[in-house]
Design a protein around this motif. Structure first.
Motif, short mmCIF file in Angstrom:
data_model
loop_
_atom_site.label_atom_id
_atom_site.label_comp_id
_atom_site.label_asym_id
_atom_site.label_seq_id
_atom_site.Cartn_x
_atom_site.Cartn_y
_atom_site.Cartn_z
N UNK A 36 27.00 28.93 41.57
CA UNK A 36 26.06 30.14 41.48
C UNK A 36 26.51 30.87 40.56
N UNK A 37 27.07 31.46 41.39
CA UNK A 37 27.72 32.73 41.09
C UNK A 37 29.26 32.23 40.29
N UNK A 38 30.02 33.60 39.36
CA UNK A 38 31.31 33.18 39.46
C UNK A 38 31.40 34.86 39.36
N UNK A 39 33.01 34.93 39.89
CA UNK A 39 33.12 36.10 39.63
C UNK A 39 34.91 36.27 38.85
N UNK A 40 34.67 37.01 38.42
CA UNK A 40 36.32 37.08 37.67
C UNK A 40 36.88 37.69 38.31
N UNK A 41 38.37 37.64 38.69
CA UNK A 41 38.97 38.02 39.08
C UNK A 41 40.50 38.79 37.68
N UNK A 42 40.83 40.11 37.98
CA UNK A 42 41.29 40.81 37.32
C UNK A 42 42.88 40.62 37.91
N UNK A 43 43.87 39.19 36.97
CA UNK A 43 45.21 38.43 37.87
C UNK A 43 46.19 39.69 36.48
N UNK A 44 46.81 39.65 36.37
CA UNK A 44 48.10 39.54 35.83
C UNK A 44 49.19 38.54 35.66
N UNK A 45 49.76 38.26 34.31
CA UNK A 45 50.09 37.46 34.34
C UNK A 45 51.62 37.22 32.82
N UNK A 46 52.61 36.48 32.92
CA UNK A 46 53.09 36.46 31.10
C UNK A 46 52.74 35.36 30.76
N UNK A 47 52.58 34.40 31.04
CA UNK A 47 51.89 33.53 31.15
C UNK A 47 50.12 32.89 30.60
#
Length: 163
Positions: free
Chosen positions: A152-163
């Motif tokens: 019903x909903x999607x929340x974006x999460x800011x994640x830093x990654x090398x990949x």
């Protein structure tokens, strides 16, 4: 720290064995649950264990005992699954002369730069292969079983990654 809250500890140990029965590389890890539990809705996955984790030395020593009992073994990669009972006893489950399943090959490649599938075939063809000694801190993977329902909903999460 435990990877899962499963009362039965399930470990795996992935390693390569050379022509002279020497272990060239070993990487123990802990599984989230037994693989079959995926069918009943539990995740399946694995995490690498750091070298300073006390169980690592036990798993490597246990591996050695298994290998000695099964020798001679082919020049290849292998995957061993081991249970640890509540009393601490390690119990052999199975061994396979192949690269590990799931996303363990990709996990090892991210952590150590070793692709177990490529290593397996190269070793069987007696091609030269180098095993690096560098290790990044941790790697893990997980597959989540599909559940009925509607997102019903999607929340974006800011994640830093090398990949």
């Amino acid at each position: 720290m435990r990877f899962s809250h499963n009362p039965v500890f399930i470990f795996r140990s992935d390693f390569t064995e050379g022509e002279n029965n020497e272990i060239l590389f070993v990487q123990p890890g802990e599984n989230a649950h037994p693989c079959f539990d995926f069918m009943s809705g539990k995740i399946t996955g694995s995490i690498t264990l750091p070298a300073d984790n006390p169980i690592v030395a036990e798993l490597i020593a246990f591996n050695h005992k298994v290998l000695m009992a099964l020798r001679p073994l082919p020049n290849c990669t292998m995957h061993v699954e081991i249970f640890r009972k509540a009393n601490g006893e390690l119990v052999f489950l199975e061994i396979a002369c192949r690269a590990p399943g799931g996303m363990i090959v990709q996990m090892h490649e991210q952590r150590c730069g070793i692709n177990f599938e490529q290593a397996h075939f190269a070793m069987q063809m007696k091609l030269p292969i180098e095993f690096t000694s560098y290790q990044r801190p941790h790697c893990a993977w997980a597959w989540f079983p599909m559940r009925e329902g509607t997102v019903q909903t999607l929340k974006s999460v800011a994640v830093e990654s090398l990949h």
